[in-house]
Design a protein around this motif. Structure first.
Motif, PDB file in Angstrom:
ATOM      1  N   GLY A  87       0.811  -1.203   0.000  1.00  0.00           N
ATOM      2  CA  GLY A  87       0.000   0.000   0.000  1.00  0.00           C
ATOM      3  C   GLY A  87       0.844   1.253   0.000  1.00  0.00           C
ATOM      4  N   ARG A  88       1.972   1.230   0.745  1.00  0.00           N
ATOM      5  CA  ARG A  88       2.840   2.415   0.793  1.00  0.00           C
ATOM      6  C   ARG A  88       3.442   2.688  -0.577  1.00  0.00           C
ATOM      7  NH1 ARG A  88       5.238   5.468   4.775  1.00  0.00           N
ATOM      8  NH2 ARG A  88       7.320   6.293   4.354  1.00  0.00           N
ATOM      9  N   GLN A  89       3.856   1.627  -1.276  1.00  0.00           N
ATOM     10  CA  GLN A  89       4.415   1.792  -2.613  1.00  0.00           C
ATOM     11  C   GLN A  89       3.379   2.396  -3.546  1.00  0.00           C
ATOM     12  OE1 GLN A  89       7.488   1.364  -3.219  1.00  0.00           O
ATOM     13  NE2 GLN A  89       7.785   1.052  -5.419  1.00  0.00           N
ATOM     14  N   VAL A  90       2.115   1.907  -3.472  1.00  0.00           N
ATOM     15  CA  VAL A  90       1.043   2.458  -4.299  1.00  0.00           C
ATOM     16  C   VAL A  90       0.865   3.936  -3.990  1.00  0.00           C
ATOM     17  CG1 VAL A  90      -1.434   2.402  -4.720  1.00  0.00           C
ATOM     18  CG2 VAL A  90      -0.144   0.260  -4.580  1.00  0.00           C
ATOM     19  N   ALA A  91       0.930   4.297  -2.697  1.00  0.00           N
ATOM     20  CA  ALA A  91       0.772   5.694  -2.292  1.00  0.00           C
ATOM     21  C   ALA A  91       1.864   6.552  -2.892  1.00  0.00           C
ATOM     22  CB  ALA A  91       0.776   5.797  -0.771  1.00  0.00           C
ATOM     23  N   TRP A  92       3.094   6.032  -2.925  1.00  0.00           N
ATOM     24  CA  TRP A  92       4.177   6.821  -3.509  1.00  0.00           C
ATOM     25  C   TRP A  92       3.976   7.001  -5.004  1.00  0.00           C
ATOM     26  CZ3 TRP A  92       5.332   9.551   0.052  1.00  0.00           C
ATOM     27  CH2 TRP A  92       5.943   9.165   1.253  1.00  0.00           C
ATOM     28  N   HIS A  93       3.417   6.011  -5.687  1.00  0.00           N
ATOM     29  CA  HIS A  93       3.110   6.187  -7.101  1.00  0.00           C
ATOM     30  C   HIS A  93       2.045   7.269  -7.281  1.00  0.00           C
ATOM     31  CE1 HIS A  93       5.533   2.672  -8.058  1.00  0.00           C
ATOM     32  NE2 HIS A  93       5.315   2.900  -9.336  1.00  0.00           N
ATOM     33  N   ASP A  94       1.113   7.348  -6.370  1.00  0.00           N
ATOM     34  CA  ASP A  94       0.119   8.416  -6.432  1.00  0.00           C
ATOM     35  C   ASP A  94       0.784   9.781  -6.307  1.00  0.00           C
ATOM     36  OD1 ASP A  94      -1.879   6.552  -6.683  1.00  0.00           O
ATOM     37  OD2 ASP A  94      -2.452   6.594  -4.556  1.00  0.00           O
ATOM     38  N   VAL A  95       1.799   9.861  -5.470  1.00  0.00           N
ATOM     39  CA  VAL A  95       2.533  11.116  -5.302  1.00  0.00           C
ATOM     40  C   VAL A  95       3.303  11.455  -6.574  1.00  0.00           C
ATOM     41  CG1 VAL A  95       4.448  12.216  -4.064  1.00  0.00           C
ATOM     42  CG2 VAL A  95       2.713  10.944  -2.790  1.00  0.00           C
ATOM     43  N   VAL A  96       4.047  10.488  -7.094  1.00  0.00           N
ATOM     44  CA  VAL A  96       4.874  10.735  -8.275  1.00  0.00           C
ATOM     45  C   VAL A  96       4.009  11.082  -9.488  1.00  0.00           C
ATOM     46  CG1 VAL A  96       6.551   9.693  -9.868  1.00  0.00           C
ATOM     47  CG2 VAL A  96       6.756   9.294  -7.400  1.00  0.00           C
TER      48      VAL A  96
ATOM     49  N   LEU B 253       6.208  12.629 -15.573  1.00  0.00           N
ATOM     50  CA  LEU B 253       6.379  11.243 -15.131  1.00  0.00           C
ATOM     51  C   LEU B 253       5.073  10.451 -15.212  1.00  0.00           C
ATOM     52  CD1 LEU B 253       8.738  11.650 -12.033  1.00  0.00           C
ATOM     53  CD2 LEU B 253       9.280  10.583 -14.234  1.00  0.00           C
ATOM     54  N   ARG B 254       3.958  11.160 -15.144  1.00  0.00           N
ATOM     55  CA  ARG B 254       2.667  10.482 -15.182  1.00  0.00           C
ATOM     56  C   ARG B 254       2.500   9.742 -16.502  1.00  0.00           C
ATOM     57  NH1 ARG B 254      -0.696  14.605 -15.533  1.00  0.00           N
ATOM     58  NH2 ARG B 254      -0.250  15.174 -13.364  1.00  0.00           N
ATOM     59  N   GLY B 255       2.107   8.488 -16.411  1.00  0.00           N
ATOM     60  CA  GLY B 255       1.868   7.691 -17.609  1.00  0.00           C
ATOM     61  C   GLY B 255       3.095   6.980 -18.134  1.00  0.00           C
ATOM     62  N   THR B 256       4.252   7.240 -17.530  1.00  0.00           N
ATOM     63  CA  THR B 256       5.457   6.530 -17.933  1.00  0.00           C
ATOM     64  C   THR B 256       5.656   5.315 -17.030  1.00  0.00           C
ATOM     65  OG1 THR B 256       6.956   7.772 -16.475  1.00  0.00           O
ATOM     66  CG2 THR B 256       6.485   8.712 -18.649  1.00  0.00           C
ATOM     67  N   SER B 257       6.561   4.461 -17.428  1.00  0.00           N
ATOM     68  CA  SER B 257       6.899   3.294 -16.616  1.00  0.00           C
ATOM     69  C   SER B 257       8.081   3.656 -15.733  1.00  0.00           C
ATOM     70  CB  SER B 257       7.260   2.112 -17.525  1.00  0.00           C
ATOM     71  OG  SER B 257       7.701   1.011 -16.754  1.00  0.00           O
ATOM     72  N   TYR B 258       7.855   3.674 -14.425  1.00  0.00           N
ATOM     73  CA  TYR B 258       8.935   4.058 -13.514  1.00  0.00           C
ATOM     74  C   TYR B 258       8.876   3.201 -12.259  1.00  0.00           C
ATOM     75  CZ  TYR B 258       5.204   6.774 -11.230  1.00  0.00           C
ATOM     76  OH  TYR B 258       4.043   7.160 -10.616  1.00  0.00           O
ATOM     77  N   ASP B 259      10.013   3.130 -11.591  1.00  0.00           N
ATOM     78  CA  ASP B 259      10.114   2.437 -10.301  1.00  0.00           C
ATOM     79  C   ASP B 259      10.400   3.458  -9.209  1.00  0.00           C
ATOM     80  OD1 ASP B 259       9.793  -0.198 -11.314  1.00  0.00           O
ATOM     81  OD2 ASP B 259      11.883  -0.188 -11.984  1.00  0.00           O
ATOM     82  N   VAL B 260       9.827   3.229  -8.025  1.00  0.00           N
ATOM     83  CA  VAL B 260       9.994   4.144  -6.903  1.00  0.00           C
ATOM     84  C   VAL B 260      10.676   3.417  -5.748  1.00  0.00           C
ATOM     85  CG1 VAL B 260       8.858   5.684  -5.254  1.00  0.00           C
ATOM     86  CG2 VAL B 260       7.907   5.386  -7.549  1.00  0.00           C
ATOM     87  N   GLU B 261      11.720   4.040  -5.202  1.00  0.00           N
ATOM     88  CA  GLU B 261      12.425   3.509  -4.038  1.00  0.00           C
ATOM     89  C   GLU B 261      12.549   4.613  -2.999  1.00  0.00           C
ATOM     90  OE1 GLU B 261      16.974   2.122  -2.820  1.00  0.00           O
ATOM     91  OE2 GLU B 261      16.383   2.280  -4.931  1.00  0.00           O
ATOM     92  N   GLU B 262      12.085   4.355  -1.785  1.00  0.00           N
ATOM     93  CA  GLU B 262      12.207   5.354  -0.723  1.00  0.00           C
ATOM     94  C   GLU B 262      13.635   5.328  -0.178  1.00  0.00           C
ATOM     95  OE1 GLU B 262      10.197   6.501   3.604  1.00  0.00           O
ATOM     96  OE2 GLU B 262       9.135   5.153   2.222  1.00  0.00           O
ATOM     97  N   LEU B 263      14.288   6.484  -0.240  1.00  0.00           N
ATOM     98  CA  LEU B 263      15.656   6.591   0.252  1.00  0.00           C
ATOM     99  C   LEU B 263      15.659   6.799   1.762  1.00  0.00           C
ATOM    100  CD1 LEU B 263      17.143   8.917  -2.516  1.00  0.00           C
ATOM    101  CD2 LEU B 263      17.363   6.433  -2.329  1.00  0.00           C
ATOM    102  N   THR B 264      16.661   6.263   2.421  1.00  0.00           N
ATOM    103  CA  THR B 264      16.773   6.411   3.863  1.00  0.00           C
ATOM    104  C   THR B 264      17.638   7.629   4.191  1.00  0.00           C
ATOM    105  OG1 THR B 264      18.728   4.979   3.943  1.00  0.00           O
ATOM    106  CG2 THR B 264      16.578   3.932   4.213  1.00  0.00           C
ATOM    107  N   GLY B 265      17.560   8.060   5.445  1.00  0.00           N
ATOM    108  CA  GLY B 265      18.460   9.095   5.930  1.00  0.00           C
ATOM    109  C   GLY B 265      17.817  10.433   6.201  1.00  0.00           C
ATOM    110  N   GLY B 266      16.771  10.788   5.483  1.00  0.00           N
ATOM    111  CA  GLY B 266      16.147  12.086   5.693  1.00  0.00           C
ATOM    112  C   GLY B 266      15.329  12.121   6.974  1.00  0.00           C
TER     113      GLY B 266
END
Length: 305
Positions: A3-12, A18-31
């Motif tokens: 669900g979190r990954q889906v939520a990040w796609h909603d953000v992106v 970027l909308r409508g393209t094929s992309y991968d999302v990875e949450e970076l650590t450290g912030g």
């Protein structure tokens, strides 16, 4: 896909190109303030910075962050800015492929000359749209903490006279301000093998160069000898008044960021012990306020050697 990954796609998907393209999302650590998403898309790789609730209490102005990030990129040390969506709380920057520094990297002493060169390059770049002054930010944070009943360390208010003494020592000879990151902890330095990049400009603003150096010394836990080396590498020569000023700014940064930790302890949704982080800063600040070098540093900072 969680669900979190889906939520990040909603953000992106709020980003037109970027909308409508094929992309991968990875949450970076450290912030600890923003969420940073690494987005791999057909045209390359970018980082989407997602503002989080409570940033107004931390005196973060995202319009200034955007302007200053563009200026830092023009200076040649900041990641190029690709997009800015203020209504959505998003800024998109180019992904810097390199090794993110750790405190141990900086404490090794192998990189201080290169770090000083990168900082000098930022400071020589286009002036920022905002100013940063820890003497103004610390009382602003204190007002937030006291008005909202957030946690305040024991004896915190007792050090106000020492803060005023630092202010008076600095006023003997005012130094010019330059565009500063003001948050150069090790994780905001990236080495691509050829140069060091300075990232994340949430707290950026025109400030004294010695604050930048002193804050970096404090954040990385460098030794006093390494502070000498860092300031000398930046200035091209070792001047005791500059080292003293940097060290006192490092003390002020610890004292001020303690309250940042208190505010984050109360409002942040990140799974992180902000109070422990704040108390580590505060304990080191107390040791310097109460330490044997304090009076000497005030004298040296007001001097001209």
């Amino acid at each position: 896909m969680g669900g979190r990954q889906v939520a990040w796609h909603d953000v992106v998907d709020k980003i037109d190109w970027l909308r409508g393209t094929s992309y991968d999302v990875e949450e970076l650590t450290g912030g600890l303030t923003n969420v940073n998403l690494k987005v791999t898309h057909p045209g390359g790789v970018c980082v989407v910075r997602v503002a989080q609730p409570g940033s107004d209490l931390l005196a973060i102005d995202h319009d200034h962050e955007h302007h200053n990030s563009v200026a830092a990129a023009e200076a040649g040390v900041g990641a190029p800015v690709l997009d800015y969506l203020p209504d959505a709380g998003l800024m998109v920057v180019e992904y810097i492929d390199g090794r993110t520094f750790t405190d141990s990297d900086l404490r090794s002493g192998e990189h201080l000359d290169r770090v000083a060169a990168a900082v000098r390059k930022l400071h020589s770049g286009p002036r920022f749209s905002s100013d940063f002054d820890m003497f103004a930010l610390q009382p602003a944070y204190l007002e937030v903490v006291r008005e909202r009943g957030f946690r305040l360390p024991e004896r915190y208010l007792d050090f106000a006279p020492q803060v005023e003494r630092i202010r008076r020592a600095f006023a003997v000879r005012e130094e010019p301000t330059v565009p500063c990151n003001n948050d150069l902890l090790a994780g905001n330095l990236i080495d691509d093998g050829e140069k060091i990049w300075l990232i994340d400009y949430e707290y950026s603003g025109n400030n004294e160069a010695t604050f930048e150096l002193g804050n970096l010394w404090s954040e990385a836990g460098l030794s006093l000898d390494q502070l000498d080396e860092l300031v000398a590498a930046y200035d091209g020569a070792l001047h005791r008044h500059r080292v003293a000023r940097a060290r006192l700014w490092g003390l002020m940064s610890k004292y001020g960021w303690t309250l940042w930790g208190s505010i984050q302890d109360a409002v942040s949704t990140f799974d992180f012990d902000f109070w422990e982080w704040a108390m580590e800063k505060y304990d080191r600040a107390v040791a310097e306020f109460d330490g044997p070098d304090f009076d000497r540093l005030l004298d040296e900072a007001a001097g001209d050697e």
